[in-house]
Structure formats: structure tokens, C-alpha cells
Design a protein around this motif. Structure first.
Motif, mmCIF file in Angstrom:
data_model
loop_
_atom_site.group_PDB
_atom_site.id
_atom_site.type_symbol
_atom_site.label_atom_id
_atom_site.label_comp_id
_atom_site.label_asym_id
_atom_site.label_seq_id
_atom_site.Cartn_x
_atom_site.Cartn_y
_atom_site.Cartn_z
ATOM 1 N N LEU A 54 0.827 -1.205 0.000
ATOM 2 C CA LEU A 54 0.000 0.000 0.000
ATOM 3 C C LEU A 54 0.859 1.253 0.000
ATOM 4 N N ALA A 55 2.017 1.203 0.611
ATOM 5 C CA ALA A 55 2.946 2.332 0.611
ATOM 6 C C ALA A 55 4.332 1.795 0.256
ATOM 7 N N LEU A 56 5.028 2.498 -0.588
ATOM 8 C CA LEU A 56 6.373 2.076 -0.947
ATOM 9 C C LEU A 56 7.326 2.431 0.186
ATOM 10 N N THR A 57 7.915 1.408 0.797
ATOM 11 C CA THR A 57 8.839 1.654 1.897
ATOM 12 C C THR A 57 10.283 1.532 1.428
ATOM 13 N N PHE A 61 12.232 6.155 -6.953
ATOM 14 C CA PHE A 61 12.345 7.434 -7.629
ATOM 15 C C PHE A 61 11.269 7.503 -8.695
ATOM 16 N N TYR A 62 11.009 8.685 -9.172
ATOM 17 C CA TYR A 62 9.990 8.874 -10.191
ATOM 18 C C TYR A 62 10.511 9.810 -11.261
ATOM 19 N N HIS A 80 9.633 4.037 -9.948
ATOM 20 C CA HIS A 80 10.505 2.871 -9.891
ATOM 21 C C HIS A 80 10.865 2.588 -8.432
ATOM 22 N N SER A 81 10.828 1.306 -8.047
ATOM 23 C CA SER A 81 11.239 0.912 -6.704
ATOM 24 C C SER A 81 11.779 -0.510 -6.755
ATOM 25 N N ASN A 82 12.125 -1.031 -5.578
ATOM 26 C CA ASN A 82 12.567 -2.423 -5.489
ATOM 27 C C ASN A 82 11.452 -3.395 -5.870
ATOM 28 N N ASP A 87 3.898 2.534 -14.400
ATOM 29 C CA ASP A 87 3.998 3.392 -15.572
ATOM 30 C C ASP A 87 2.606 3.932 -15.872
ATOM 31 N N PHE A 88 2.420 5.247 -15.831
ATOM 32 C CA PHE A 88 1.113 5.865 -16.036
ATOM 33 C C PHE A 88 1.148 6.788 -17.246
ATOM 34 N N GLU A 89 0.025 6.813 -17.964
ATOM 35 C CA GLU A 89 -0.168 7.793 -19.026
ATOM 36 C C GLU A 89 -1.523 8.440 -18.792
#
Length: 98
Positions: A54-57, A61-62, A80-82, A87-89
Motif C-alpha cells: 500500500l505504501a512504498l517503503t 524514484f519517479y 521505480h522501486s525495489n 507506468d502511467f499515461e
């Protein structure tokens, strides 16, 4: 999403907006498919949504850019994360996410 007539759609209401998605979203409460759709969300790729946190811990980076197409300027976002990449448009009118 309107080009894929064989796709099952799921309808949710959140913050007064009705969402139509092509995959179920476990954390949202379903609503009537007769409600006027405010935002369309098209989810692509193979990642199972229920496996994403639910949350990137982790470190993340974006990035974003504006892409000009024949029908207007699209906003393209990457997170991007572990855990992988989201990817959004967003279309020019802001009512369709892919």
C-alpha cells in the motif's frame, strides 16, 4: 478501454468520482455500473495488484515527461522501486489513465 469490447469492467466510487477499471482493485468499494464514469483506469502488465504494498517503503524514484500526440499533450509518469515499475499515461483531458 472503449476499443476492447470483450473486457470486463469494474466500477468504484472514491472521493465523489466514479472509476471504471479493467482489473479489480481490492482496496476500493464497488459501485453501480450505471453510474456516470468520471475516470477510466486501464491497468496493463502482469503484476498482480494485491501483491503491491500500500505504501512504498523501499528506495524509489519517479520521472515524468509530456508527450505530444496528434490528439494533444499526454503526461507520462514512472515510479521505480525495489518492487518494480509503475507506468502511467494521462490523456489530455485528464479523465483517462493507462
Amino acid at each position: 478501454m472503449e476499443n476492447n469490447r470483450h473486457c470486463q469492467f469494474y466500477y468504484y466510487q472514491i472521493y465523489g468520482l466514479t472509476l471504471r477499471t479493467n482489473q479489480p482493485l481490492a482496496s476500493l468499494v464497488p459501485t453501480s455500473e450505471n453510474a456516470p464514469v468520471d475516470v477510466e483506469v486501464e491497468i496493463t502488465g502482469e503484476t498482480q495488484l494485491e501483491l503491491l504494498p500500500l505504501a512504498l517503503t523501499a528506495d524509489y524514484f519517479y520521472d515524468w515527461q509530456i508527450e505530444t500526440k496528434t490528439d494533444g499533450a499526454y503526461i507520462h509518469l514512472w515510479y521505480h522501486s525495489n518492487y518494480g515499475t509503475l507506468d502511467f499515461e494521462i490523456n489530455p483531458s485528464g479523465n483517462r489513465f493507462r
